[in-house]
Structures are given as structure tokens and as C-alpha cells.
Scaffold this motif. Sequence first.
Motif, PDB file in Angstrom:
ATOM      1  N   PHE A   1       0.468  -9.314  -1.107  1.00 15.30           N
ATOM      2  CA  PHE A   1      -0.847  -8.710  -0.993  1.00 15.30           C
ATOM      3  C   PHE A   1      -1.892  -9.582  -1.702  1.00 15.30           C
ATOM      4  CE2 PHE A   1      -4.134  -5.858  -2.664  1.00 15.30           C
ATOM      5  CZ  PHE A   1      -4.658  -5.443  -1.455  1.00 15.30           C
TER       6      PHE A   1
ATOM      7  N   PHE B   1       0.825  -1.211   0.000  1.00 14.60           N
ATOM      8  CA  PHE B   1       0.000   0.000   0.000  1.00 14.60           C
ATOM      9  C   PHE B   1       0.854   1.253   0.000  1.00 14.60           C
ATOM     10  CE2 PHE B   1      -3.204  -2.885   1.833  1.00 14.60           C
ATOM     11  CZ  PHE B   1      -4.187  -2.662   0.896  1.00 14.60           C
TER      12      PHE B   1
ATOM     13  N   GLU C   1       0.213   3.125  -5.403  1.00 12.15           N
ATOM     14  CA  GLU C   1      -1.016   3.862  -5.113  1.00 12.15           C
ATOM     15  C   GLU C   1      -2.208   2.915  -5.154  1.00 12.15           C
ATOM     16  OE1 GLU C   1      -2.048   7.745  -6.979  1.00 12.15           O
ATOM     17  OE2 GLU C   1       0.000   7.525  -7.715  1.00 12.15           O
ATOM     18  N   LEU C   2      -3.179   3.198  -4.303  1.00 11.11           N
ATOM     19  CA  LEU C   2      -4.356   2.338  -4.244  1.00 11.11           C
ATOM     20  C   LEU C   2      -5.024   2.249  -5.608  1.00 11.11           C
ATOM     21  CD1 LEU C   2      -5.396   0.825  -1.829  1.00 11.11           C
ATOM     22  CD2 LEU C   2      -7.192   2.539  -1.579  1.00 11.11           C
ATOM     23  N   LYS C   3      -5.017   3.398  -6.320  1.00 11.20           N
ATOM     24  CA  LYS C   3      -5.677   3.448  -7.621  1.00 11.20           C
ATOM     25  C   LYS C   3      -4.992   2.501  -8.607  1.00 11.20           C
ATOM     26  CE  LYS C   3      -5.819   6.957 -10.513  1.00 11.20           C
ATOM     27  NZ  LYS C   3      -5.465   8.367 -10.654  1.00 11.20           N
TER      28      LYS C   3
ATOM     29  N   LEU D   1      -3.147  -0.060  -7.788  1.00 15.36           N
ATOM     30  CA  LEU D   1      -3.209  -1.439  -7.295  1.00 15.36           C
ATOM     31  C   LEU D   1      -4.490  -2.111  -7.781  1.00 15.36           C
ATOM     32  CD1 LEU D   1      -1.408  -3.209  -5.577  1.00 15.36           C
ATOM     33  CD2 LEU D   1      -2.675  -2.523  -3.570  1.00 15.36           C
ATOM     34  N   PHE D   2      -5.575  -1.328  -7.833  1.00 15.87           N
ATOM     35  CA  PHE D   2      -6.820  -1.894  -8.333  1.00 15.87           C
ATOM     36  C   PHE D   2      -7.081  -1.418  -9.751  1.00 15.87           C
ATOM     37  CE2 PHE D   2      -7.147  -2.385  -3.803  1.00 15.87           C
ATOM     38  CZ  PHE D   2      -7.605  -3.687  -3.713  1.00 15.87           C
TER      39      PHE D   2
END
Lengths: 298, 293
Positions: free
Chosen positions: A266, A42, A46-48, A50-51
Motif C-alpha cells: 500500500f 484496507f 482499519e482506515l483510521k 492506517l492513517f
Amino acid sequence: MEKSLNWREFIITRLIKASGYSAILFVALIFFFLVREGVPAFAEVELKSLFNIRWYPIEEYFGILPLITGSLIVTIGATFIAVPFGIGTAVYISEIAPRWMREILKPLVELLGGLPSVVLGFLGILVLSPFIRVFLDLPTGLTALTGSILLGGIAVPTVVSVAEDALDAVPRAYREGAWALGATRWQTIWRVTLPAAKSGVLTGVMLGIGRAIGETMTVMMVTGNAPVLALKLASIISPVRTMTATIAAEMGEVANGSTHYHVLFFIGIVLFLISLGVNIAASSVVFRAKKRAERILS
Amino acid sequence: MNRNILLTTMLVAVVFMSSCGPASSAETASDSPAAYIENKGSDTIVNLALAWAEQYQSDHPNIRISVTGGGSGTGIAALVNGTVDIANASRKIKQEEIDQAKANGIDPVEHIIARDAIAVIVNPENPITQLTLKQISDIYSGKIVNWKEIGGEDRPIVRLSRETNSGTHVYFLETVLRLGSKEDKTLFSMDTLLLPSSEGIIAEVRQNPNAIGYDGLGYVPKDLKKIAIAKEDGGAYILPSIETVNDKTYAIARDLYMYTNGQPQGIIKEYLDWILSSEAQQIVADLGFVPVK
């Protein structure tokens, strides 16, 4: 004499208790390790992203959505194959088959369960995937469907052996009662035996699904491993990449402590949470069924 | 009881003999003392390095060579840390690795010990026999999606690649997809199938007329069709072979390296000289790589 017996009793009960608790400890330790190695992802990605929908780790694209959808579609496909086949086989073995047939079928199903998955994967590459390509006229036979069929085959023995045990445990008096009321054999199976064995059958199904989510080798060999987002129904006949295959394929070469390494862990967390979810769903269904049975009986 | 004693004696004898075997043979076998060479690195090279070491040790019983894989990076890191005599690498050493080595007082010296051609393969049913590098790049990046766009049948193209952790994948990305340009950020098309092994690629190309794949020349069986490749439009189409790799006309071939600390001396020099001899280079050809001479 009396005292030494007590001592032995004391030690044995403690040992048994400890081995019981050890399961909790192991799961907790595994989860702790996964979190420790996976959570830094994390901070590094960036979260963006990562997904995101692109997985190409050597160029820093760490979108895990294609991997999650890939795993889900293969598992759902496998469930659709394993559940009817598994329950059907279990019902046949425990309710319909004559004794000699049972003696042949049971060990055969268990043998199927013991087949190394790499062997199935090899058969998948050489036999099943060319067949599927020609039969369905697809560009390639290395698809989610090929994986689902083989995974279904892997999950069936689990479903069968657990469900069959549950059906076997239904008291003979239930069936005799149904027959006495004039029910046909099918009515007895569908309305009496299966509902009575429901919790065991469901446990078998959940164990089978768990087996399908976690399976790696076969899936890595036959699904083509293309990290494409699989959202449409048609995705079942196109190549996909699953979470387990990604971890297995890439774990060997990642540098310890790198971003890629953390992201792979993760993915491990996500897998862990999904199987946890499946298990919780299973036990809540079983729990509810038990509650209702108690209410009816009291 | 008797049997037990016998067994124990035999075991002890075996252990004893094996523990002092090499030392005593080294003392008696020749005038030079026993010597060790540590050799580590690239997984592409490891089988070749093992075959060489085996042959060399049987000719020179007083020399022991230990060979391990682990990847080019691992080998070079070990050289930088001074823990190996020879590092194997399927890629050139990077500038930062040289800097690191210099800081440790180590001076990496490069030796080209073999070459490795990468063949682009298709199903024998596919009428395509030749492609330019640019066309292969466009196929793998997803700009060309049907064989008829490049003169073939009306079939979708199924792209096969090795996994991203393979050195061959990275080499193919840099040399073919990006045509050797560092600024180019072209990626493999998302629906490229990433297969975990060379065997997986070969099995799929063998049974699927839509497929295109790539693999080390030594791995490609005779029943699959190798594509002749032109470096640029209008250039000559060249099939991969030992000759075309060595005269640099075949476009997708790479050198395989060994790195030593400084110019090699003593037994390491003798070993490296032997590796470039015709006897050792014959082993290169036998294993499907391309000899340097």
C-alpha cells in the motif's frame, strides 16, 4: 525486391510501435500488481489506524502518516538544494563558461550522476552527519537535513543535464537579438534564454524531484529511520523515516501475504501516486507553456 | 581452429571431472559412503554454521553439509516439513510449531550450540559506565531523555536500535524493554533511530557522545564502551564476556539452537557431538559468539 522492402518496412514500424506502447503496458502492469497486493491492506487494517501516527509493524501499528511526511520533508529539502544549484550550474555551463571549462564540467557532472548512491550514503554516515551534528549542535546528525543534502547532490546532475540541453537548444538569434537591444548578459539569461528554455528546465527539475522521492539507499543510511510525524519546520533537523526506506528495510523479512506485506505494498501505491502527481504537474506546466507560445506566435 | 578444439576438450574434461569428482572420491576415500546433511535457518547463526561445515568437511571428505540462512522461522518451518536434517534458530521453537511438527510425525529435539551476548554500547566520551536493566528500559521507552537523569552529562539521549525485522530487535524488546514480562506492552520510544545494520549503529556511537546502542558482542569494536549491566536495582554490575554469559550473571544473552528430528543418530549425531567439541567451540569464540563450554 519491392515487396520484400515493404515487408521489412512493415515489420520494423510495428516493432517500433510495439516498443513504444510497451511502456504503457509496463506501467499498467506494475500498477495492477501494486493494487492487487496493496488493496487487501484496507480489509485488514482499519482506515483510521492506517492513517495513524504510529508505525511499529511487529506490534500491529500500521500508521503510515509519519512515513509520508518523512518522505515529503526530505524531498522538499532536496528540491530547495537541487533546483538553484542545478539551474545555476546549467546556466553557467551553457551560457557563461569558456569552452575548455565546459569540456571539464560536463563530464564531471555526469560522473557525479553515476556515483552509486550507497557510496554517497557511506560518506554521509562518516563525514556529513558528524559535521552536521557538531555544526548545528544537534543530538544526532542522522536527520532529514542530512538526507536532503545528499539527495540534492543526487538530483543535481539530472537537473543540470536536462536543463543544459534545453538552454543549449535556444537559438543563437534570441541572444543576439537581446544583445542588439543593449541587454546585459544577466538580462539576456534571465529575460530571454531561461524563459525560452522553460519547458526543458522544468522537465529537468521534475525529473530531479522524481529521483529524490524514489531514492532509497542513501536515505535509509542517513536519515535515522525514526518514524516520527514530521509536520513542523524543525522536523528538518530531526530524524525521519521515509516510505522508500521502510519498504527496503522491511520487505526482506515480511511473510508473503501477511498484513504487514499488504501494507508495504500500500505504501508502494502511495509512492506511485505521488510520482504520478509530480509528473502530471510537470507535463501540465509544460503543456500550458507550449499553448501560450503558440498563441503568441500565431 | 586448433585452439578451439583444445578449449572445447578442456571444458568437457573439466565438466566431466567435476561431475564425477565427488562420487568417485567418496567411493575411494573411505569405507563409509558419501553422506549429506542439510542445515538451514537463522541468519545470526549462518556464518558460524558455514565455518563449522567448512572445517568438518575438510576433516571428513565423505560428508557434505549444505548450509543456508533465511531466518529462524524458515529453518524451523523446513524442519517441520521434513526437508532439513538440522534447523538453526536464534530463538526457542514455539509451542504451535511443535504441535505442527508432531502432526507431521516429526519430533523436534533442541540442542544449544552457542550463546550470543548483546552488549549495550556508548561513546567512550560518555562518563556512564553502568546501568540497571530498568534504566535501559526507561531510556529506550522514552521515560529518560537526558543523560544527567542517570548521573551523566547534560546531553540529550539518542537511542539507536536495529530494524524491527531483526531477531536482535525483538529479543531486546522482550528482554530489556519489557523486562521479560509477557503482559508488558512497552514499546520503543517513537524517536528511536532504527538503523539497518550493526555497522550503522557502531559508526553513530563512535562519533556521537549522545548515543546509546546495542549490538552482538562479537560485532563491538574495542574503541567503544560497553556498559556493565545489573539485573535489578542494587545488584552487581556485570560486563558482557564469555565467562559472565556462561555463568548467567550477564543479563542480556541468548542461547543459539539447532533442532533435529528426534534424538540425532549416525552422522548427524557425530556432527553435533563435534560441534560441542573444544575444536568447534573455538570457532564459536573466534567469530565473536560465546562458546557453551
